[in-house]
Design a protein around this motif. Structure first.
Motif, PDB file in Angstrom:
ATOM      1  N   HIS A 111       0.053   3.230  -9.094  1.00 48.58           N
ATOM      2  CA  HIS A 111       0.617   4.553  -8.822  1.00 48.58           C
ATOM      3  C   HIS A 111       2.096   4.505  -9.215  1.00 48.58           C
ATOM      4  O   HIS A 111       2.834   3.633  -8.731  1.00 48.58           O
ATOM      5  N   ASP A 112       2.489   5.392 -10.095  1.00 50.92           N
ATOM      6  CA  ASP A 112       3.875   5.415 -10.586  1.00 50.92           C
ATOM      7  C   ASP A 112       4.302   4.049 -11.106  1.00 50.92           C
ATOM      8  O   ASP A 112       5.375   3.530 -10.753  1.00 50.92           O
ATOM      9  N   ASP A 113       3.465   3.440 -11.915  1.00 48.62           N
ATOM     10  CA  ASP A 113       3.752   2.118 -12.493  1.00 48.62           C
ATOM     11  C   ASP A 113       3.909   1.014 -11.447  1.00 48.62           C
ATOM     12  O   ASP A 113       4.478  -0.043 -11.726  1.00 48.62           O
ATOM     13  N   ARG A 114       3.464   1.278 -10.269  1.00 48.63           N
ATOM     14  CA  ARG A 114       3.539   0.261  -9.209  1.00 48.63           C
ATOM     15  C   ARG A 114       2.106  -0.136  -8.832  1.00 48.63           C
ATOM     16  O   ARG A 114       1.259   0.733  -8.588  1.00 48.63           O
ATOM     17  N   PHE A 135      -7.538   8.870 -11.562  1.00 46.65           N
ATOM     18  CA  PHE A 135      -8.104   9.692 -10.484  1.00 46.65           C
ATOM     19  C   PHE A 135      -6.968  10.323  -9.677  1.00 46.65           C
ATOM     20  O   PHE A 135      -5.846   9.798  -9.647  1.00 46.65           O
ATOM     21  N   ARG A 136      -7.292  11.427  -9.091  1.00 45.26           N
ATOM     22  CA  ARG A 136      -6.273  12.185  -8.350  1.00 45.26           C
ATOM     23  C   ARG A 136      -6.746  12.378  -6.909  1.00 45.26           C
ATOM     24  O   ARG A 136      -7.887  12.792  -6.679  1.00 45.26           O
ATOM     25  N   ILE A 137      -5.873  12.084  -6.024  1.00 42.40           N
ATOM     26  CA  ILE A 137      -6.182  12.320  -4.606  1.00 42.40           C
ATOM     27  C   ILE A 137      -5.573  13.676  -4.254  1.00 42.40           C
ATOM     28  O   ILE A 137      -4.370  13.908  -4.485  1.00 42.40           O
ATOM     29  N   ASP A 174     -13.494  -0.721  -1.067  1.00 41.75           N
ATOM     30  CA  ASP A 174     -13.477   0.117   0.136  1.00 41.75           C
ATOM     31  C   ASP A 174     -12.018   0.447   0.442  1.00 41.75           C
ATOM     32  O   ASP A 174     -11.252  -0.415   0.884  1.00 41.75           O
ATOM     33  N   VAL A 175     -11.625   1.696   0.206  1.00 41.42           N
ATOM     34  CA  VAL A 175     -10.211   2.085   0.384  1.00 41.42           C
ATOM     35  C   VAL A 175     -10.070   2.825   1.718  1.00 41.42           C
ATOM     36  O   VAL A 175     -10.675   3.887   1.900  1.00 41.42           O
ATOM     37  N   PRO A 176      -9.300   2.264   2.660  1.00 41.37           N
ATOM     38  CA  PRO A 176      -9.154   2.920   3.957  1.00 41.37           C
ATOM     39  C   PRO A 176      -8.499   4.299   3.822  1.00 41.37           C
ATOM     40  O   PRO A 176      -7.703   4.519   2.895  1.00 41.37           O
ATOM     41  N   ALA A 177      -8.850   5.183   4.751  1.00 39.59           N
ATOM     42  CA  ALA A 177      -8.241   6.518   4.739  1.00 39.59           C
ATOM     43  C   ALA A 177      -6.737   6.374   4.886  1.00 39.59           C
ATOM     44  O   ALA A 177      -6.253   5.552   5.652  1.00 39.59           O
ATOM     45  N   GLY A 178      -5.998   7.127   4.144  1.00 42.37           N
ATOM     46  CA  GLY A 178      -4.535   7.096   4.259  1.00 42.37           C
ATOM     47  C   GLY A 178      -3.877   6.088   3.351  1.00 42.37           C
ATOM     48  O   GLY A 178      -2.654   6.105   3.180  1.00 42.37           O
ATOM     49  N   PHE A 179      -4.670   5.163   2.784  1.00 43.03           N
ATOM     50  CA  PHE A 179      -4.054   4.168   1.889  1.00 43.03           C
ATOM     51  C   PHE A 179      -3.542   4.852   0.623  1.00 43.03           C
ATOM     52  O   PHE A 179      -2.490   4.495   0.087  1.00 43.03           O
ATOM     53  N   LEU A 180      -4.313   5.806   0.156  1.00 40.61           N
ATOM     54  CA  LEU A 180      -3.906   6.534  -1.048  1.00 40.61           C
ATOM     55  C   LEU A 180      -3.430   7.936  -0.650  1.00 40.61           C
ATOM     56  O   LEU A 180      -4.214   8.750  -0.167  1.00 40.61           O
ATOM     57  N   LYS A 181      -2.131   8.174  -0.789  1.00 40.55           N
ATOM     58  CA  LYS A 181      -1.580   9.498  -0.489  1.00 40.55           C
ATOM     59  C   LYS A 181      -1.949  10.445  -1.641  1.00 40.55           C
ATOM     60  O   LYS A 181      -2.268   9.991  -2.753  1.00 40.55           O
ATOM     61  N   PRO A 182      -1.881  11.745  -1.408  1.00 45.14           N
ATOM     62  CA  PRO A 182      -2.148  12.671  -2.517  1.00 45.14           C
ATOM     63  C   PRO A 182      -1.260  12.356  -3.724  1.00 45.14           C
ATOM     64  O   PRO A 182      -0.065  12.105  -3.569  1.00 45.14           O
ATOM     65  N   GLY A 183      -1.870  12.311  -4.864  1.00 43.45           N
ATOM     66  CA  GLY A 183      -1.118  11.989  -6.081  1.00 43.45           C
ATOM     67  C   GLY A 183      -2.050  11.447  -7.144  1.00 43.45           C
ATOM     68  O   GLY A 183      -3.276  11.363  -6.953  1.00 43.45           O
ATOM     69  N   ASP A 184      -1.474  11.053  -8.301  1.00 41.27           N
ATOM     70  CA  ASP A 184      -2.264  10.532  -9.415  1.00 41.27           C
ATOM     71  C   ASP A 184      -2.248   9.008  -9.415  1.00 41.27           C
ATOM     72  O   ASP A 184      -1.193   8.381  -9.212  1.00 41.27           O
ATOM     73  N   HIS A 217     -11.039  14.171  -2.811  1.00 44.13           N
ATOM     74  CA  HIS A 217     -10.416  14.890  -1.710  1.00 44.13           C
ATOM     75  C   HIS A 217     -10.104  13.912  -0.563  1.00 44.13           C
ATOM     76  O   HIS A 217     -10.974  13.193  -0.080  1.00 44.13           O
ATOM     77  N   ALA A 218      -8.827  13.895  -0.142  1.00 41.48           N
ATOM     78  CA  ALA A 218      -8.417  12.971   0.926  1.00 41.48           C
ATOM     79  C   ALA A 218      -8.846  13.506   2.287  1.00 41.48           C
ATOM     80  O   ALA A 218      -8.628  14.673   2.583  1.00 41.48           O
ATOM     81  N   THR A 219      -9.519  12.665   3.052  1.00 36.15           N
ATOM     82  CA  THR A 219      -9.866  13.042   4.441  1.00 36.15           C
ATOM     83  C   THR A 219      -9.469  11.870   5.331  1.00 36.15           C
ATOM     84  O   THR A 219      -8.785  10.939   4.885  1.00 36.15           O
ATOM     85  N   ASP A 220      -9.921  11.912   6.573  1.00 40.39           N
ATOM     86  CA  ASP A 220      -9.591  10.789   7.465  1.00 40.39           C
ATOM     87  C   ASP A 220     -10.667   9.706   7.417  1.00 40.39           C
ATOM     88  O   ASP A 220     -10.771   8.880   8.293  1.00 40.39           O
ATOM     89  N   ARG A 221     -11.464   9.734   6.368  1.00 41.67           N
ATOM     90  CA  ARG A 221     -12.471   8.678   6.218  1.00 41.67           C
ATOM     91  C   ARG A 221     -12.145   7.849   4.974  1.00 41.67           C
ATOM     92  O   ARG A 221     -11.469   8.329   4.068  1.00 41.67           O
ATOM     93  N   PRO A 222     -12.628   6.612   4.969  1.00 44.42           N
ATOM     94  CA  PRO A 222     -12.357   5.796   3.782  1.00 44.42           C
ATOM     95  C   PRO A 222     -13.138   6.313   2.562  1.00 44.42           C
ATOM     96  O   PRO A 222     -14.063   7.106   2.710  1.00 44.42           O
ATOM     97  N   ILE A 223     -12.715   5.853   1.392  1.00 46.56           N
ATOM     98  CA  ILE A 223     -13.463   6.186   0.176  1.00 46.56           C
ATOM     99  C   ILE A 223     -13.909   4.886  -0.487  1.00 46.56           C
ATOM    100  O   ILE A 223     -13.318   3.833  -0.240  1.00 46.56           O
ATOM    101  N   ILE A 224     -14.942   5.004  -1.253  1.00 50.04           N
ATOM    102  CA  ILE A 224     -15.411   3.810  -1.980  1.00 50.04           C
ATOM    103  C   ILE A 224     -15.341   4.081  -3.472  1.00 50.04           C
ATOM    104  O   ILE A 224     -15.835   5.111  -3.963  1.00 50.04           O
ATOM    105  N   LEU A 225     -14.642   3.175  -4.132  1.00 49.64           N
ATOM    106  CA  LEU A 225     -14.522   3.289  -5.590  1.00 49.64           C
ATOM    107  C   LEU A 225     -15.353   2.154  -6.191  1.00 49.64           C
ATOM    108  O   LEU A 225     -15.083   0.983  -5.916  1.00 49.64           O
ATOM    109  N   THR A 226     -16.357   2.508  -6.938  1.00 48.86           N
ATOM    110  CA  THR A 226     -17.174   1.475  -7.578  1.00 48.86           C
ATOM    111  C   THR A 226     -16.740   1.345  -9.033  1.00 48.86           C
ATOM    112  O   THR A 226     -16.608   2.348  -9.755  1.00 48.86           O
ATOM    113  N   VAL A 227     -16.456   0.126  -9.415  1.00 51.80           N
ATOM    114  CA  VAL A 227     -15.993  -0.127 -10.790  1.00 51.80           C
ATOM    115  C   VAL A 227     -17.077  -0.942 -11.491  1.00 51.80           C
ATOM    116  O   VAL A 227     -17.399  -2.061 -11.060  1.00 51.80           O
TER     117      VAL A 227
END
Lengths: 205, 174
Positions: free
Chosen positions: A156-159, A201-203, A174-184, A131-141
């Motif tokens: 995203h979209d082959d890009r 993953f889907r935002i 560490d992904v800043p908020a807003g870097f990933l717009k809603p989408g796959d 779920h996208a909020t105004d806070r960053p997200i952390i993706l651990t791989v």
């Protein structure tokens, strides 16, 4: 037979002699007093004559009596405006930078923390929803092999939106908020040129 | 910028430009000396508007006069100059002195206003400028100059062509 030069020289010599007779160059105080009408008639006549008989000083009779404005300010008004604007921008940017640094030095909340574990299977995994909020997200791989360099990409979209090489072992992005717009999105892990993992993953809003 | 810098900045261009006409390359040095001298008294003159320039220009003018005098005294003669051609003969010197004495005698008989008008004409000022500064009319100045030149011609002989101040030509007439 006299020449024009003789006449000019005679008048110049007379003027020089007259200046000396009248007491030499006037003092600044005398000139200012003359211009303010504060001299006796005799003194005024003497100082007036001295100013006339010395052509270099005659201008002081008629020049407007006021100090010129400071050239620096008068001529560079536009430059001053630009400099002030630039200074303002620098102050604003510096303030922001200091604020950012302070923020960065503080612990902070993240909106989500997802761990992508290796599946060691070909193809794509089921969607993870974030779920996208105004806070960053952390993706651990999780990368099990800590000796071989891996490459991780967010696509995203082959890009390719983000990529990091030379990864050995598990990483947290560490992904800043807003870097990933809603989408796959797809998080891909490569070993050399070989795709070893792909996490979907889907935002969402 | 401190107060001395502001003071110099305000007047430097104008001062140096005017000094350059008289003193060439020495203009900057003379201006600097004038700034330093006037600066010492700036506190006492600061309250008078425009007084800075009066002090500066008179001071610079005095310094320039001394520099020029010194230069005339000590400058070696240019090797290319034919010394003989620059030194007037004793007879020529005597004639010049005599002419100047007659000229001065005639001048001393003119009213102050006429003498001032003649000197201003010598330095190329127009009748209108002279009239404005002396508080009279263009026509009055012309009349005074005309009479004075007639007297000079009577005493010293008719001025040769090329003495503009002795002719009744104004800016609009030339």
């Amino acid at each position: 037979m006299t020449t024009a030069k003789d006449w000019d020289a005679a008048l110049d010599a007379w003027a020089i002699a007259e200046r000396e007779r009248l007491g030499g160059p006037p003092t600044p105080e005398e000139v200012l007093a003359l211009r303010r009408g504060k001299l006796s008639p005799e003194e005024a006549e003497r100082v007036h004559a001295l100013l006339i008989y010395d052509p270099e000083l005659t201008e002081l009779l008629v020049e407007p009596i006021e100090n010129p404005p400071l050239r620096f300010f008068a001529r560079n008004a536009m430059q001053w405006t630009l400099s002030a604007a630039a200074a303002l921008i620098i102050v604003a940017l510096s303030t922001m930078l200091v604020y950012e640094r302070r923020q960065a030095a503080q612990p902070r909340l993240v909106a989500a923390h997802h761990t992508f574990a290796p599946m060691h299977t070909r193809g794509e995994h089921p969607h993870t929803e974030i779920h996208a909020t105004d806070r960053p997200i952390i993706l651990t791989v999780l990368v099990i092999d800590a000796t071989t360099p891996h490459r991780v990409e967010i696509v995203h979209d082959d890009r390719v939106l983000w990529s990091e090489r030379e990864i050995r072992g598990t990483i947290a992005v560490d992904v800043p908020a807003g870097f990933l717009k809603p989408g796959d999105y797809t998080l891909r892990v490569y070993e050399g040129r070989r795709l070893v993992d792909a996490h979907l993953f889907r935002i969402t809003q | 910028m401190n107060r001395f810098d502001e003071f110099c900045e305000r007047h430097r261009d104008r001062l140096v430009k005017r000094l350059e006409r008289r003193c060439g390359d020495d203009a900057e040095d003379i201006a600097h000396e004038a700034f330093l001298r006037v600066w010492k008294h700036l506190d006492s003159i600061a309250e008078s508007p425009g007084a800075e320039w009066v002090y500066l220009w008179i001071t610079a003018n005095n310094i320039a006069n001394r520099w020029n005098e010194r230069a005339r005294r000590f400058d070696p003669l240019d090797e290319k100059t034919d010394v003989r051609s620059n030194v007037p003969s004793a007879e020529g010197e005597l004639l010049t002195q005599e002419f100047n004495a007659h000229f001065a005698a005639a001048m001393s008989e003119f009213p102050a206003l006429t003498r001032k008008a003649l000197v201003r004409r010598r330095h190329g000022d127009s009748y209108d400028e002279i009239a404005a500064d002396l508080g009279t009319t263009n026509q009055a100045v012309r009349t005074r100059v005309s009479r004075a030149c007639a007297t000079l011609a009577e005493r010293l002989g008719t001025p040769p062509d090329g003495v503009p101040w002795s002719q009744l030509l104004g800016d609009n007439d030339q």
